[in-house]
Design a protein around this motif. Structure first.
Motif, PDB file in Angstrom:
ATOM      1  N   PHE A 104      43.243  29.492  52.434  1.00  0.00           N
ATOM      2  CA  PHE A 104      42.050  30.032  52.470  1.00  0.00           C
ATOM      3  C   PHE A 104      42.092  31.226  51.704  1.00  0.00           C
ATOM      4  O   PHE A 104      42.795  32.218  51.985  1.00  0.00           O
ATOM      5  N   MET A 105      41.599  31.201  50.417  1.00  0.00           N
ATOM      6  CA  MET A 105      41.782  32.476  49.550  1.00  0.00           C
ATOM      7  C   MET A 105      40.377  33.084  49.447  1.00  0.00           C
ATOM      8  O   MET A 105      39.184  32.467  49.146  1.00  0.00           O
ATOM      9  N   GLU A 106      40.333  34.514  49.525  1.00  0.00           N
ATOM     10  CA  GLU A 106      39.050  35.002  49.386  1.00  0.00           C
ATOM     11  C   GLU A 106      39.415  36.151  48.358  1.00  0.00           C
ATOM     12  O   GLU A 106      40.212  36.923  48.133  1.00  0.00           O
ATOM     13  N   LEU A 107      38.454  36.126  47.246  1.00  0.00           N
ATOM     14  CA  LEU A 107      38.423  36.958  46.047  1.00  0.00           C
ATOM     15  C   LEU A 107      37.050  37.427  45.900  1.00  0.00           C
ATOM     16  O   LEU A 107      35.892  36.962  46.060  1.00  0.00           O
ATOM     17  N   LYS A 108      36.925  38.650  45.531  1.00  0.00           N
ATOM     18  CA  LYS A 108      36.019  39.701  45.305  1.00  0.00           C
ATOM     19  C   LYS A 108      35.989  40.203  43.784  1.00  0.00           C
ATOM     20  O   LYS A 108      37.104  40.952  43.874  1.00  0.00           O
ATOM     21  N   ALA A 109      35.142  39.876  42.910  1.00  0.00           N
ATOM     22  CA  ALA A 109      35.274  40.328  41.541  1.00  0.00           C
ATOM     23  C   ALA A 109      34.226  41.381  41.635  1.00  0.00           C
ATOM     24  O   ALA A 109      33.264  41.356  41.867  1.00  0.00           O
ATOM     25  N   VAL A 110      34.587  42.815  41.013  1.00  0.00           N
ATOM     26  CA  VAL A 110      33.562  43.791  40.927  1.00  0.00           C
ATOM     27  C   VAL A 110      33.819  44.284  39.388  1.00  0.00           C
ATOM     28  O   VAL A 110      34.963  44.334  38.729  1.00  0.00           O
ATOM     29  N   GLY A 111      32.653  44.375  38.676  1.00  0.00           N
ATOM     30  CA  GLY A 111      32.493  44.991  37.514  1.00  0.00           C
ATOM     31  C   GLY A 111      32.940  43.933  36.186  1.00  0.00           C
ATOM     32  O   GLY A 111      32.847  42.567  36.542  1.00  0.00           O
TER      33      GLY A 111
ATOM     34  N   GLN B 283      47.647  42.524  38.073  1.00  0.00           N
ATOM     35  CA  GLN B 283      47.956  42.569  39.347  1.00  0.00           C
ATOM     36  C   GLN B 283      47.682  41.177  40.301  1.00  0.00           C
ATOM     37  O   GLN B 283      48.689  41.209  41.223  1.00  0.00           O
ATOM     38  N   ILE B 284      46.717  40.754  40.099  1.00  0.00           N
ATOM     39  CA  ILE B 284      46.275  39.506  41.182  1.00  0.00           C
ATOM     40  C   ILE B 284      47.145  38.203  40.763  1.00  0.00           C
ATOM     41  O   ILE B 284      47.382  37.649  41.665  1.00  0.00           O
ATOM     42  N   THR B 285      47.505  37.883  39.702  1.00  0.00           N
ATOM     43  CA  THR B 285      48.196  36.707  39.237  1.00  0.00           C
ATOM     44  C   THR B 285      49.322  36.575  40.042  1.00  0.00           C
ATOM     45  O   THR B 285      49.775  35.423  40.788  1.00  0.00           O
ATOM     46  N   PRO B 286      50.394  37.523  39.899  1.00  0.00           N
ATOM     47  CA  PRO B 286      51.503  37.427  40.764  1.00  0.00           C
ATOM     48  C   PRO B 286      51.246  37.212  42.398  1.00  0.00           C
ATOM     49  O   PRO B 286      52.152  36.364  43.036  1.00  0.00           O
ATOM     50  N   LEU B 287      50.224  37.780  42.897  1.00  0.00           N
ATOM     51  CA  LEU B 287      49.929  37.445  44.269  1.00  0.00           C
ATOM     52  C   LEU B 287      49.597  36.076  44.502  1.00  0.00           C
ATOM     53  O   LEU B 287      50.029  35.624  45.508  1.00  0.00           O
ATOM     54  N   ILE B 288      48.883  35.502  43.549  1.00  0.00           N
ATOM     55  CA  ILE B 288      48.455  33.909  43.757  1.00  0.00           C
ATOM     56  C   ILE B 288      49.446  33.113  43.578  1.00  0.00           C
ATOM     57  O   ILE B 288      49.934  32.113  44.439  1.00  0.00           O
ATOM     58  N   ASP B 289      50.325  33.451  42.667  1.00  0.00           N
ATOM     59  CA  ASP B 289      51.548  32.655  42.246  1.00  0.00           C
ATOM     60  C   ASP B 289      52.755  32.780  43.504  1.00  0.00           C
ATOM     61  O   ASP B 289      52.990  31.637  43.963  1.00  0.00           O
ATOM     62  N   GLU B 290      52.702  33.997  44.124  1.00  0.00           N
ATOM     63  CA  GLU B 290      53.771  34.129  45.292  1.00  0.00           C
ATOM     64  C   GLU B 290      53.088  33.464  46.463  1.00  0.00           C
ATOM     65  O   GLU B 290      53.983  32.871  47.230  1.00  0.00           O
TER      66      GLU B 290
END
Length: 126
Positions: free
Chosen positions: A19-26, A35-42
């Motif tokens: 279960f992934m929760e993402l919040k996009a701001v701006g 910053q986020i892609t390596p976290l998802i890849d990992e």
């Protein structure tokens, strides 16, 4: 004009279920995706057949810079077969179009919701 931007990410895992929760701001930038892609890849590394449900809070999302839009597309192409359901919460009507386009790039379903409660309920339906 909003100057704050970024992608905030949290992941919970139970075996092959995520279960992934993402919040996009701006307005998202290429640096946000760096910053986020390596976290998802990992998070998904080494899992042969993950089942990923995503809650995307787009209530403060204003869109992408051009390079960030390309980064988003690449991320979808790379991991699209792993996504089961993506629930988008937003009151912005253009996000409905984003959900329809998202359905082209993932093997699961993408739907837009007016409330977080409805979005989360749909993710838990199965």
């Amino acid at each position: 004009m909003q100057t704050t931007h970024g992608l905030f990410f949290e992941v919970d895992r139970d075996g092959d279920h995520f279960f992934m929760e993402l919040k996009a701001v701006g307005k998202l930038t290429h640096e946000d995706y760096e910053q986020i892609t390596p976290l998802i890849d990992e998070a998904l590394a080494g899992i042969e057949h993950p089942k990923v449900n995503v809650y995307f809070d787009g209530s403060d999302f204003e869109g992408w810079e051009l390079k960030a839009a390309w980064d988003d597309l690449k991320l979808g192409l790379k991991h699209g077969k792993k996504f089961n359901r993506i629930a988008i919460y937003s009151d912005k009507k253009w996000m409905d179009v984003m959900a329809k386009v998202g359905n082209w790039f993932i093997s699961g379903e993408v739907k837009c919701f007016d409330t977080p409660v409805d979005a989360l309920a749909w993710l838990r339906e199965e």
